[in-house]
Scaffold this active site. Structure first.
Site, PDB file in Angstrom:
ATOM      1  N   ASP A 131     108.344 -18.076  60.875  1.00 58.10           N
ATOM      2  CA  ASP A 131     107.947 -18.200  60.116  1.00 58.10           C
ATOM      3  C   ASP A 131     108.587 -19.092  59.095  1.00 58.10           C
ATOM      4  O   ASP A 131     109.395 -19.880  59.254  1.00 58.10           O
ATOM      5  CB  ASP A 131     107.544 -16.686  59.552  1.00 58.10           C
ATOM      6  CG  ASP A 131     109.151 -16.410  59.467  1.00 58.10           C
ATOM      7  OD1 ASP A 131     109.900 -16.807  61.102  1.00 58.10           O
ATOM      8  OD2 ASP A 131     109.682 -15.724  58.843  1.00 58.10           O
ATOM      9  N   GLU A 154     111.566 -14.059  59.755  1.00 62.76           N
ATOM     10  CA  GLU A 154     113.220 -13.814  60.046  1.00 62.76           C
ATOM     11  C   GLU A 154     112.963 -14.143  58.692  1.00 62.76           C
ATOM     12  O   GLU A 154     114.000 -13.580  57.857  1.00 62.76           O
ATOM     13  CB  GLU A 154     113.253 -15.882  60.315  1.00 62.76           C
ATOM     14  CG  GLU A 154     114.952 -14.963  60.449  1.00 62.76           C
ATOM     15  CD  GLU A 154     116.003 -15.744  59.435  1.00 62.76           C
ATOM     16  OE1 GLU A 154     116.893 -15.754  58.921  1.00 62.76           O
ATOM     17  OE2 GLU A 154     114.503 -16.677  58.235  1.00 62.76           O
TER      18      GLU A 154
HETATM   19 ZN   LIG Z   1     115.813 -19.964  58.996  1.00 60.47          ZN
END
Ligand SMILES: [Zn+2]
Length: 417
Positions: free
Chosen positions: A107, A170
């Site tokens: 991401d 994340e």
């Molecule tokens: Zn990162």
């Protein structure tokens, strides 16, 4: 030099040269792979994107094309994302009872202010040895480096089991990424982790510790009134300010321990940051106030105690001022116990940096949070390392091609040693 030591040295030199050759031969493919990946947006639904599904599909094909076929999916359900899931990919090369994991995230954060970009953030521009685009450095560079390092290691001889994890979510806390993968029992005793998601521009910093972080929201309720008649109200701004100044001084002095592993700030910090607006005009005493405190706290301290200290101070100043001061947790992350400098993963990373980059690394702690914290919290040893210019989340984010290739070399060295 003694004969047998000479032989070891010569053999080592020869294998280092071979390793560098193999990795360098992938440079063109790595640049193309990162460029192709950048053109597939991978922004979480909470930030206005569709999630990581398309990028994950691309990466599965890329793995296969490069001869990495042991691929497992561990997708987390998410109704807001494309196909209702947040993909997590685990690709394995080699075999063994325990594994060396390399965790990178698929991401990216959104583009931010589009007008600040000189090129299309979703179309890679290659210029002066750099690849520009959103997610190029954070975390595309390392993800692609790990994939080609695994390919190189297969050619050179993988020493044991290596698992590449390409995870989702994340940027917003990892609940549907590495935390989900961990909850599915994918990690085994003895596994160790490399998280190439932070580092210095020389590649000489290996992070083994992170601070706690606590983002507190402080809401104050007083009573609004005309500025010419302060006694008829309760000035929320004054109450909040009294609390702010006292709390900051108190926390800095009460939690003042130093740990030189953490550089450049070897102590805990408690900083008032965002201030929400209150009244629009000058001649009204504000009845409410809202601001935030960003605290980064050494792992040896207890986060809960600090929070209850803040609340106690809030109570004292509420009684003193007649306002109601409330401290809420906006976001917090508890730091796991640091990984030891002498752990296998820290030693192995340092050794590979020395051999491939020819530099002496140092061990550091950082104020931010990475996936390493999540695996450390589960009792595993993790090192965070990569070579990067710190372009994460910035406009005109780029990855230095030389860094991507040499980082792949370091990872290959870890996979084959
Ligand atoms: Zn990162």
């Amino acid at each position: 030099m003694h004969g047998s030591r000479m032989l070891i040295w010569v053999t080592q030199m020869a294998s280092d040269v071979k390793l560098a050759e193999v990795v360098r031969s992938f440079e063109k493919d790595m640049v193309k792979a990162l460029g192709d990946m950048i053109s597939i947006p991978s922004i979480s639904p909470e930030s206005g994107g569709e999630g990581e599904y398309d990028r994950a599909e691309f990466l599965v094909s890329l793995l296969r094309e490069n001869g990495i076929t042991a691929i497992e999916r561990c997708d987390a359900p998410d109704r807001k994302a494309k196909k209702g899931r947040r993909p997590n990919i685990i690709a394995t090369v080699g075999s063994g009872r325990s594994s060396l994991w390399v965790i990178s995230h698929m991401d990216t954060v959104p583009v931010g202010d589009r007008t600040l970009w000189k090129t299309d953030p979703f179309s890679a521009a290659v210029k002066n040895g750099k690849i520009y685009g959103r997610g190029s450095e954070d975390n595309g560079q390392s993800l692609i480096a790990s994939l080609f390092a695994a390919k190189a290691a297969m050619q050179l001889g993988v020493s044991s089991s290596v698992k590449l994890a390409f995870v989702s979510d994340e940027e917003l806390g990892s609940a549907k990424g590495i935390t989900y993968v961990a909850s599915k029992g994918k990690f085994a005793k003895g596994d160790e982790f490399l998280v190439p998601d932070a580092g210095s521009s020389k590649g000489d910093e290996i992070e083994i510790a992170e601070k706690h972080s606590l983002w507190a929201r402080v809401k104050t309720e007083g009573r609004q009134t005309h500025a010419s008649m302060p006694t008829t109200g309760v000035n929320a701004k004054v109450a909040a300010s009294r609390f702010l100044v006292f709390a900051r001084d108190y926390l800095y002095s009460r939690y003042s321990a130093r740990d030189d592993l953490f550089q450049p700030v070897p102590y805990s910090t408690f900083e008032p940051t965002r201030q929400m607006s209150n009244v629009e005009n000058v001649n009204t005493i504000p009845g409410t106030d809202e601001f935030y405190i960003d605290s980064r706290i050494l792992p040896s301290y207890n986060l809960g105690r600090i929070l209850s200290d803040m609340r106690e101070i809030a109570d004292v100043f509420s009684r003193q001022t007649g306002a109601r001061i409330k401290v809420e947790v906006f976001r917090k992350s508890t730091a796991a116990s640091p990984t030891s400098k002498d752990s296998v993963i820290a030693t192995k990373t340092a050794e590979a940096v020395r051999r491939v980059l020819g530099i002496e690394p140092r061990f550091v702690g950082i104020g931010g949070g990475t996936c390493a914290n999540i695996v450390r919290a589960r009792g595993f040893q993790a090192a965070v390392w990569s070579t990067e210019d710190g372009m994460a989340h910035q406009p005109n984010e780029y990855s230095v091609i030389r860094n991507m290739v040499s980082d792949a070399g370091v990872m290959t060295s870890m996979f084959v040693s």
